[in-house]
Design a protein around this motif. Sequence first.
Motif, PDB file in Angstrom:
ATOM      1  N   GLN A 267       2.013  13.499  17.690  1.00 32.52           N
ATOM      2  CA  GLN A 267       2.880  12.685  16.838  1.00 32.52           C
ATOM      3  C   GLN A 267       2.058  11.795  15.912  1.00 32.52           C
ATOM      4  N   ILE A 268       0.946  11.285  16.407  1.00 30.57           N
ATOM      5  CA  ILE A 268       0.085  10.435  15.582  1.00 30.57           C
ATOM      6  C   ILE A 268      -0.497  11.240  14.428  1.00 30.57           C
ATOM      7  N   LYS A 269      -0.904  12.471  14.694  1.00 30.79           N
ATOM      8  CA  LYS A 269      -1.441  13.319  13.629  1.00 30.79           C
ATOM      9  C   LYS A 269      -0.374  13.605  12.572  1.00 30.79           C
ATOM     10  N   GLU A 270       0.857  13.845  13.024  1.00 32.03           N
ATOM     11  CA  GLU A 270       1.949  14.113  12.096  1.00 32.03           C
ATOM     12  C   GLU A 270       2.257  12.884  11.253  1.00 32.03           C
ATOM     13  N   ALA A 271       2.015  11.702  11.812  1.00 30.51           N
ATOM     14  CA  ALA A 271       2.353  10.452  11.125  1.00 30.51           C
ATOM     15  C   ALA A 271       1.471  10.199   9.912  1.00 30.51           C
ATOM     16  N   ARG A 272       0.393  10.940   9.746  1.00 30.73           N
ATOM     17  CA  ARG A 272      -0.466  10.756   8.573  1.00 30.73           C
ATOM     18  C   ARG A 272       0.332  10.898   7.279  1.00 30.73           C
ATOM     19  N   ARG A 273       1.266  11.847   7.261  1.00 33.28           N
ATOM     20  CA  ARG A 273       2.056  12.076   6.056  1.00 33.28           C
ATOM     21  C   ARG A 273       2.918  10.853   5.746  1.00 33.28           C
ATOM     22  N   THR A 274       3.547  10.306   6.776  1.00 29.83           N
ATOM     23  CA  THR A 274       4.369   9.117   6.593  1.00 29.83           C
ATOM     24  C   THR A 274       3.534   7.955   6.082  1.00 29.83           C
ATOM     25  N   LEU A 275       2.331   7.821   6.608  1.00 30.21           N
ATOM     26  CA  LEU A 275       1.451   6.746   6.182  1.00 30.21           C
ATOM     27  C   LEU A 275       1.097   6.890   4.714  1.00 30.21           C
ATOM     28  N   GLY A 276       0.816   8.116   4.291  1.00 26.40           N
ATOM     29  CA  GLY A 276       0.497   8.358   2.884  1.00 26.40           C
ATOM     30  C   GLY A 276       1.656   8.000   1.973  1.00 26.40           C
ATOM     31  N   LEU A 277       2.879   8.309   2.397  1.00 27.08           N
ATOM     32  CA  LEU A 277       4.058   7.975   1.602  1.00 27.08           C
ATOM     33  C   LEU A 277       4.212   6.460   1.472  1.00 27.08           C
ATOM     34  N   SER A 278       3.963   5.754   2.568  1.00 23.69           N
ATOM     35  CA  SER A 278       4.098   4.305   2.537  1.00 23.69           C
ATOM     36  C   SER A 278       3.129   3.676   1.567  1.00 23.69           C
ATOM     37  N   VAL A 279       1.894   4.157   1.569  1.00 24.16           N
ATOM     38  CA  VAL A 279       0.879   3.613   0.672  1.00 24.16           C
ATOM     39  C   VAL A 279       1.305   3.779  -0.775  1.00 24.16           C
ATOM     40  N   ARG A 280       1.923   4.907  -1.099  1.00 25.44           N
ATOM     41  CA  ARG A 280       2.317   5.166  -2.486  1.00 25.44           C
ATOM     42  C   ARG A 280       3.477   4.279  -2.940  1.00 25.44           C
ATOM     43  N   TYR A 281       4.167   3.657  -1.998  1.00 26.74           N
ATOM     44  CA  TYR A 281       5.277   2.794  -2.369  1.00 26.74           C
ATOM     45  C   TYR A 281       4.822   1.443  -2.907  1.00 26.74           C
ATOM     46  N   PHE A 282       3.524   1.194  -2.944  1.00 27.75           N
ATOM     47  CA  PHE A 282       3.053  -0.084  -3.459  1.00 27.75           C
ATOM     48  C   PHE A 282       3.414  -0.264  -4.930  1.00 27.75           C
ATOM     49  N   ASP A 283       3.484   0.819  -5.675  1.00 23.12           N
ATOM     50  CA  ASP A 283       3.865   0.695  -7.082  1.00 23.12           C
ATOM     51  C   ASP A 283       5.277   0.121  -7.203  1.00 23.12           C
ATOM     52  N   LYS A 284       6.198   0.622  -6.373  1.00 24.14           N
ATOM     53  CA  LYS A 284       7.561   0.107  -6.359  1.00 24.14           C
ATOM     54  C   LYS A 284       7.571  -1.354  -5.918  1.00 24.14           C
ATOM     55  N   PHE A 285       6.768  -1.663  -4.933  1.00 25.12           N
ATOM     56  CA  PHE A 285       6.675  -3.033  -4.455  1.00 25.12           C
ATOM     57  C   PHE A 285       6.218  -3.966  -5.571  1.00 25.12           C
ATOM     58  N   ALA A 286       5.230  -3.533  -6.366  1.00 21.51           N
ATOM     59  CA  ALA A 286       4.722  -4.351  -7.480  1.00 21.51           C
ATOM     60  C   ALA A 286       5.828  -4.624  -8.493  1.00 21.51           C
ATOM     61  N   ASP A 287       6.660  -3.608  -8.752  1.00 19.06           N
ATOM     62  CA  ASP A 287       7.764  -3.789  -9.703  1.00 19.06           C
ATOM     63  C   ASP A 287       8.736  -4.854  -9.199  1.00 19.06           C
ATOM     64  N   GLU A 288       9.062  -4.809  -7.915  1.00 23.15           N
ATOM     65  CA  GLU A 288      10.012  -5.770  -7.368  1.00 23.15           C
ATOM     66  C   GLU A 288       9.423  -7.180  -7.352  1.00 23.15           C
ATOM     67  N   GLU A 289       8.139  -7.305  -7.000  1.00 22.43           N
ATOM     68  CA  GLU A 289       7.507  -8.624  -6.999  1.00 22.43           C
ATOM     69  C   GLU A 289       7.418  -9.192  -8.414  1.00 22.43           C
ATOM     70  N   THR A 290       7.185  -8.329  -9.401  1.00 30.21           N
ATOM     71  CA  THR A 290       7.143  -8.783 -10.792  1.00 30.21           C
ATOM     72  C   THR A 290       8.509  -9.281 -11.228  1.00 30.21           C
ATOM     73  N   ALA A 291       9.556  -8.586 -10.796  1.00 31.35           N
ATOM     74  CA  ALA A 291      10.913  -9.048 -11.112  1.00 31.35           C
ATOM     75  C   ALA A 291      11.158 -10.429 -10.516  1.00 31.35           C
ATOM     76  N   LEU A 292      10.681 -10.665  -9.304  1.00 31.31           N
ATOM     77  CA  LEU A 292      10.820 -11.984  -8.689  1.00 31.31           C
ATOM     78  C   LEU A 292      10.049 -13.036  -9.484  1.00 31.31           C
ATOM     79  N   ALA A 293       8.859 -12.654  -9.960  1.00 29.51           N
ATOM     80  CA  ALA A 293       8.016 -13.595 -10.699  1.00 29.51           C
ATOM     81  C   ALA A 293       8.610 -13.970 -12.047  1.00 29.51           C
ATOM     82  N   ARG A 294       9.514 -13.151 -12.572  1.00 32.20           N
ATOM     83  CA  ARG A 294      10.126 -13.410 -13.877  1.00 32.20           C
ATOM     84  C   ARG A 294      11.547 -13.955 -13.753  1.00 32.20           C
ATOM     85  N   THR A 295      11.931 -14.347 -12.533  1.00 28.94           N
ATOM     86  CA  THR A 295      13.268 -14.874 -12.297  1.00 28.94           C
ATOM     87  C   THR A 295      13.182 -16.344 -11.901  1.00 28.94           C
ATOM     88  N   ASP A 296      13.681 -17.211 -12.777  1.00 25.86           N
ATOM     89  CA  ASP A 296      13.708 -18.639 -12.454  1.00 25.86           C
ATOM     90  C   ASP A 296      14.716 -18.883 -11.329  1.00 25.86           C
TER      91      ASP A 296
END
Length: 401
Positions: A267-296
């Motif tokens: 199961q741990i070996k299979e989880a590598r794929r899930t881990l890779g997907l999570s790492v790629r979500y940082f771009d989406k995270f940056a977009d959401e944090e930027t939206a927060l930074a531009r909201t008074d």
Amino acid sequence: MTITDVNTAFAAEKTAQIDAARAREAAFQARIDRGEIRMVGADRYEVLTGWDRGEVFIVSRNAQGQIDAIIANHGLDSRADGTIALYASSPAWHGLGQIIPSGTCDIDEVLRLSGLDFDVVTVPAMYLWNGELRQHADVQHTVRTDTGAALGAVGCRYQPIQNIEGFYFLQELVNRYDVVWESAGPIRGGRRVFISIRLPDTVTVDAEGINDLIVPYVAVINDHSGNGQFQCVVTPWRPVCANTERFAVRDAHTRWAVRHTKGAIDQIKEARRTLGLSVRYFDKFADEETALARTDIAVADFHQVIADLWPLEDDATDRTKANHAKRLAVLDDQFRTETDRVGRTAYAAERAITGYLDHVAPRRPGKTMTEEIARATAALEGADDDLKTTAHKRLLVLTRS
């Protein structure tokens, strides 16, 4: 033939020692002047910044009043040879542990330096009854093979996940991203162990505005006590103060766990794929944090988010009301600090909340842990994940209003 003037040599050596002592004193005083540490008693000091915030240490001085040694009240585990069981790519303030500047890519070396190069076995659980030693058929004990120390009581289906087995799968990420192991060590005498890496690509929040940097961070925690699972966490953290917050991005798998059973390694070996997907979500995270930074955000809105996170019942006791007011005052102070840095925005509000949870919220350390070690462990294990995620999602609503 060379003749050495021992008096001259002695004088030179003594001068060097005095210069070194003065430099150490000056560096120590500079940290006090910068507000990084403060005196809290006779020869006792407290760290005020960073991951080590709240740690207390003792300064030992010689007969001349010069700093002789700094003794940390760190609460870290020790190895068999008496050294601190901790590997890191950069030193903490106390300078303890096995430090490799700039880190290493060798997992075997990391396990050796951190004191994690031990296996765990299960042995029968025995008990004494009327002078007779009996075996509890449904229970086993997990035991360290290096010290023989018991780590916990587990069921008969429990299968230990060895440190080398559990951590080695991250070696693929180390190789792929050309990064080093960041830190590793045992917690609670080896009942839990951890290892972490920092990914090379930083996330930039509001590049045209506050230009705040967040670093992707991956940590694995393995439990040998029977009270937890093998788990992996993907989380961003801010280098400026080491606040951590889990992904609150839709569909991102930020934490997954595996039970200690016979098929766990597969199961741990299979989880590598899930881990890779999570790492790629940082771009989406940056977009959401930027939206927060531009909201008074108004102070009233910030207070409403706090009320959602920590609701106060109408029939609350006076003590509960007092604690609630104290928390609100601390959060307001955190918010003002963040507002000075990034403006009165939803991003400042989120930073205030994560900062409170990581550095200020009360923690009850175990018998072998300082409060700060308990705090760092809580951040690593995700004790406040639900609150951080709720705060993130609640603040995102304000960006759409």
